[in-house]
Design an enzyme around this catalytic site. Sequence first.
Site, PDB file in Angstrom:
ATOM      1  N   LYS A 115      -6.406  11.923   1.666  1.00 18.13           N
ATOM      2  CA  LYS A 115      -6.270  10.473   1.424  1.00 18.13           C
ATOM      3  C   LYS A 115      -7.565   9.956   0.809  1.00 18.13           C
ATOM      4  O   LYS A 115      -8.659  10.350   1.226  1.00 18.13           O
ATOM      5  CB  LYS A 115      -5.974   9.728   2.727  1.00 18.13           C
ATOM      6  CG  LYS A 115      -5.950   8.207   2.557  1.00 18.13           C
ATOM      7  CD  LYS A 115      -5.391   7.487   3.773  1.00 18.13           C
ATOM      8  CE  LYS A 115      -6.402   7.224   4.875  1.00 18.13           C
ATOM      9  NZ  LYS A 115      -7.562   6.372   4.471  1.00 18.13           N
ATOM     10  N   GLU A 184      -3.666  -1.429   4.083  1.00 17.32           N
ATOM     11  CA  GLU A 184      -4.442  -1.879   5.244  1.00 17.32           C
ATOM     12  C   GLU A 184      -4.718  -3.385   5.161  1.00 17.32           C
ATOM     13  O   GLU A 184      -5.276  -3.874   4.171  1.00 17.32           O
ATOM     14  CB  GLU A 184      -5.768  -1.100   5.345  1.00 17.32           C
ATOM     15  CG  GLU A 184      -6.571  -1.518   6.576  1.00 17.32           C
ATOM     16  CD  GLU A 184      -7.632  -0.521   7.025  1.00 17.32           C
ATOM     17  OE1 GLU A 184      -7.738   0.576   6.456  1.00 17.32           O
ATOM     18  OE2 GLU A 184      -8.367  -0.853   7.975  1.00 17.32           O
TER      19      GLU A 184
HETATM   20  O1  KIV Z   1      -9.921   6.202   8.686  1.00 13.90           O
HETATM   21  C1  KIV Z   1      -8.833   5.819   9.138  1.00 13.90           C
HETATM   22  O2  KIV Z   1      -8.542   5.960  10.320  1.00 13.90           O
HETATM   23  C2  KIV Z   1      -7.902   5.184   8.212  1.00 13.90           C
HETATM   24  C3  KIV Z   1      -6.700   4.507   8.800  1.00 13.90           C
HETATM   25  C4  KIV Z   1      -7.079   3.338   9.585  1.00 13.90           C
HETATM   26  C5  KIV Z   1      -5.684   4.187   7.774  1.00 13.90           C
HETATM   27  O3  KIV Z   1      -8.111   5.195   7.049  1.00 13.90           O
END
Ligand code: KIV
Length: 282
Positions: A115, A184
């Site tokens: 991600k 988010e």
């Molecule tokens: O780092 C994280 O936990 C995240 C989530 C809150 C989406 O990016």
Amino acid sequence: MQAKKKVSVNDILAMKGSEKISVLTAYDYSTSLICDRAGVDILLVGDSAGMVVLGYSSTVPVGMSEMAMFCGAVSRGAKRAMIVGDMPFGSYQPNASMAVENAVQLIKAGCDAVKLEGGSEIIGTIKAIVDAGIPVMGHIGLKPQTQSLWEGYRLQGRTKESAMKLIEDAKALEKAGVFSIVLEMVASEVADVITKSVSVPTIGIGSGTGCDGQVLVLHDMLGIYEDIKPRFVKRYAELSKSILDAVSKYTSDIKAGKFPEESNTFHMSPEELERFRKARKK
Ligand code: KIV
């Protein structure tokens, strides 16, 4: 017993419009095992680990070696859930080839996907990672890695202009090949429009009920992390209180000589004990 089938990218894509997607962060083997057993679809090894596990005041200081260690531990615990590893700040911004190298490192550590935070400005980087054969989850709206440098943690999509930009970013991410997009702290009206405008699932955090899935930070929903309590978090347990009670009891038991008990103690066999006593008398 039949082995559980691993959740794939195609499974996640197929869930859009038919089944809500459950996503939770995880950072270690033991909680990964429990979350997997509970049926979570995606375990996100978030760089939030920097705050809730390592005690940094933001996600900015987190590095690749820390993320690779967390990703390895989570992947060893989960048999069914898809594992998505967060690319930390500085691991993909300099250039696309560095981003691909670091994404490969997280896959080698045990992740199924990575991600990245960002919209239209990182499309080239996302395409390069996807072209390397690595599934990518996008992340727009509040982007914790850089948000603190600009305006702090605030609701996104509050104005017509920022709402339109978020929709444009989501479409650009979809075109670049992401298999899902985290939204988010996006105003729920805007999150709803984004969810209807893209073919890939949206995963909301503080973005209302219209998203295709939901994600929370494990330590927030279990009531372990107390430094920040965002309004979008629903507490499913108050573990910090339970841990405090248990550890206080443990300490007072030791002081009072109540721990260990006989059931926690090991003994020599009677014959060996006799030989030992005789040897000491000599
Ligand atoms: O780092 C994280 O936990 C995240 C989530 C809150 C989406 O990016």
